[in-house]
Design an enzyme around this catalytic site. Structure first.
Site, short mmCIF file in Angstrom:
data_model
loop_
_atom_site.label_atom_id
_atom_site.label_comp_id
_atom_site.label_asym_id
_atom_site.label_seq_id
_atom_site.Cartn_x
_atom_site.Cartn_y
_atom_site.Cartn_z
N SER A 169 -7.35 3.51 -5.23
CA SER A 169 -7.41 3.59 -3.77
C SER A 169 -7.57 2.21 -3.17
O SER A 169 -8.06 1.28 -3.83
CB SER A 169 -8.60 4.45 -3.34
OG SER A 169 -9.82 3.73 -3.47
N ASP A 170 -7.15 2.07 -1.92
CA ASP A 170 -7.58 0.90 -1.17
C ASP A 170 -9.07 1.09 -0.89
O ASP A 170 -9.64 2.17 -1.13
CB ASP A 170 -6.78 0.78 0.13
CG ASP A 170 -6.75 -0.66 0.66
OD1 ASP A 170 -7.67 -1.43 0.32
OD2 ASP A 170 -5.83 -0.99 1.40
N TRP A 171 -9.71 0.06 -0.38
CA TRP A 171 -11.16 0.08 -0.23
C TRP A 171 -11.57 1.13 0.80
O TRP A 171 -11.17 1.06 1.97
CB TRP A 171 -11.65 -1.30 0.17
CG TRP A 171 -12.00 -2.19 -0.99
CD1 TRP A 171 -13.14 -2.93 -1.14
CD2 TRP A 171 -11.23 -2.43 -2.19
NE1 TRP A 171 -13.13 -3.60 -2.34
CE2 TRP A 171 -11.97 -3.31 -3.01
CE3 TRP A 171 -9.99 -1.97 -2.65
CZ2 TRP A 171 -11.52 -3.75 -4.25
CZ3 TRP A 171 -9.53 -2.41 -3.90
CH2 TRP A 171 -10.30 -3.29 -4.68
N ALA B 54 -10.57 4.20 0.93
CA ALA B 54 -9.42 5.03 1.32
C ALA B 54 -9.36 6.33 0.52
O ALA B 54 -8.30 6.89 0.32
CB ALA B 54 -8.12 4.24 1.14
N HIS C 284 0.88 -1.17 0.00
CA HIS C 284 0.00 0.00 0.00
C HIS C 284 0.91 1.22 0.00
O HIS C 284 1.67 1.41 0.95
CB HIS C 284 -0.88 0.02 1.23
CG HIS C 284 -1.65 -1.26 1.45
ND1 HIS C 284 -1.13 -2.38 2.06
CD2 HIS C 284 -2.93 -1.58 1.10
CE1 HIS C 284 -2.04 -3.34 2.11
NE2 HIS C 284 -3.14 -2.89 1.53
#
Length: 396
Positions: free
Chosen positions: A231-233, A235, A154
């Protein structure tokens, strides 16, 4: 060529359709416009094997697999110090992705394991930047050789899971470039990874989905990344900030990057249509380069339980084990030993990581079962108390 084809597709899209490309469709699909030749794409985690999703919005989109191979954790792969093994590990996971029609693998994780309390250390390649970079590059090359796009995560400084949306990782420039960034740099400049995922945490008080100096200045302009920055979930934290900050794709849905937010921003000049087009271009040219618009991803010839996966998983388990040398008989092992007690919360079960790391394996062998199988002369007792609190170690 991919750039030219992407622009040709963009010219056929309405403004709203272009805005839709800045977000996911459902939890684990990229948005598509099938009537214009752009399919929905299926994504999956695969920390230690393919994390299968059985709650997809349209099960007709993909081949629904029930189980997958549970590979040793990435931290064990790194402890093998063997890039060729990392390549084969990724090949095996990639074949299982192809069996299930998965186009994008959400991994590998490249954060540096500097905080022993970080709930995702098992997903990463240890604390050494060089080892992490070499392992990651080999893994990405193996995965993408199978026709599956890797997405490194990440970016950057994901050091803990507690309060991860808000706790800033404050890292000076030298530490950032010497410790945290080398693996990401190698993934982009060496392995040509197709996608990069943001971290949840702010870096020096700026969320990565809005950190233009790193996402555009470093990642794209200095390193030459031309893939998808997603994006991360959940985020993503704003519409205009993320749109101008370099984010191409908000996952899993458009909480911020939607027409309701971006159309007024476009009208007021806070975001330009050229910025929206650029996001579409990054996404489409990457999908075109991987051939996703021209071929069927699901390979029905690959068996759901792949013998190659079993072989590689065993190689990684053997290669990553650190053996103790029993000098002077310090360890309590001898030919006279007859009774062995295996204890602990996982003595009688095989755990998998939580959240993104969870796997529904075909079969497992616990430590207790393994001791009974190889130690015929031993009387093995398994003390396997309920794993109180173990779940708190792993966060999704």
């Amino acid at each position: 060529e991919a750039y030219r084809q992407a622009d040709s597709l963009i010219a056929r899209l309405s403004l709203d359709e272009k805005i839709y490309f800045a977000r996911g469709y459902s939890s684990f699909f990229f948005y598509g416009v099938p009537e214009k030749g752009i399919p929905y794409l299926y994504l999956s985690d695969a920390t230690q094997g393919v994390h299968l999703r059985n709650n997809l919005p349209d099960s007709t989109m993909v081949r629904q697999l029930e189980r997958s191979t549970a590979f040793p954790c990435p931290i064990m792969l790194a402890s093998s110090f063997d890039p060729e093994l990392a390549f084969r590990y990724a090949e095996a996971v990639g074949e299982e992705c192809r069996a299930g029609g998965i186009e994008v693998l959400l991994g590998p994780g490249l954060n540096i394991a500097r905080n022993s309390q970080c709930g995702r250390n098992f997903e990463y390649y240890g604390e050494d930047p060089y080892l992490a970079a070499e392992t990651a590059a080999a893994y990405i090359e193996g995965m993408q050789a199978e026709g599956v796009m890797a997405c490194v995560k990440h970016f950057v400084g994901n050091n803990q899971e507690w309060n991860r949306h808000h706790v800033s990782s404050d890292i000076d420039e030298r530490t950032l470039h010497e410790i945290y960034l080398p693996a990401f740099r190698k993934a982009v400049t060496g392995a040509k990874v197709g996608a990069v995922m943001s971290s949840y945490n702010p870096l020096n008080c700026v969320h990565m989905t809005e950190n233009r100096p790193l996402t555009v200045g470093l990642l794209r302009e200095k390193w030459g990344f031309d893939g998808i920055f997603m994006s991360d979930w959940n985020a993503t934290y704003s519409a205009v900030g993320a749109a101008n900050g370099g984010l191409d794709l908000e996952m899993p849905r458009a909480r911020f990057m939607n027409a309701e937010n971006l159309r007024p921003a476009l009208k007021n000049g806070l975001v330009t249509e050229a910025t929206v087009d650029e996001k579409c271009r990054h996404i489409l040219q990457t999908l075109i380069a991987f051939g996703f618009l021209d071929r069927e991803q699901t390979d029905a010839k690959i068996k759901e339980r792949n013998p190659f996966s079993d072989q590689v998983a065993l190689e990684v388990a053997r290669g990553g084990i650190v053996l103790l040398k029993n000098e002077g008989g310090m360890l309590p092992f001898s030919s006279k030993v007859r009774d062995v007690v295996v204890m602990g919360p996982n003595a009688g079960r095989v755990p998998t990581g939580g959240g993104a790391g969870f796997v529904h394996p075909f079969s497992t062998v616990s430590v207790g079962e393994g001791m009974r199988a190889v130690g015929k002369r031993l009387r093995t007792t398994v003390l396997d108390p309920a794993p109180v609190g173990v779940g708190t170690l792993f966060h999704p």
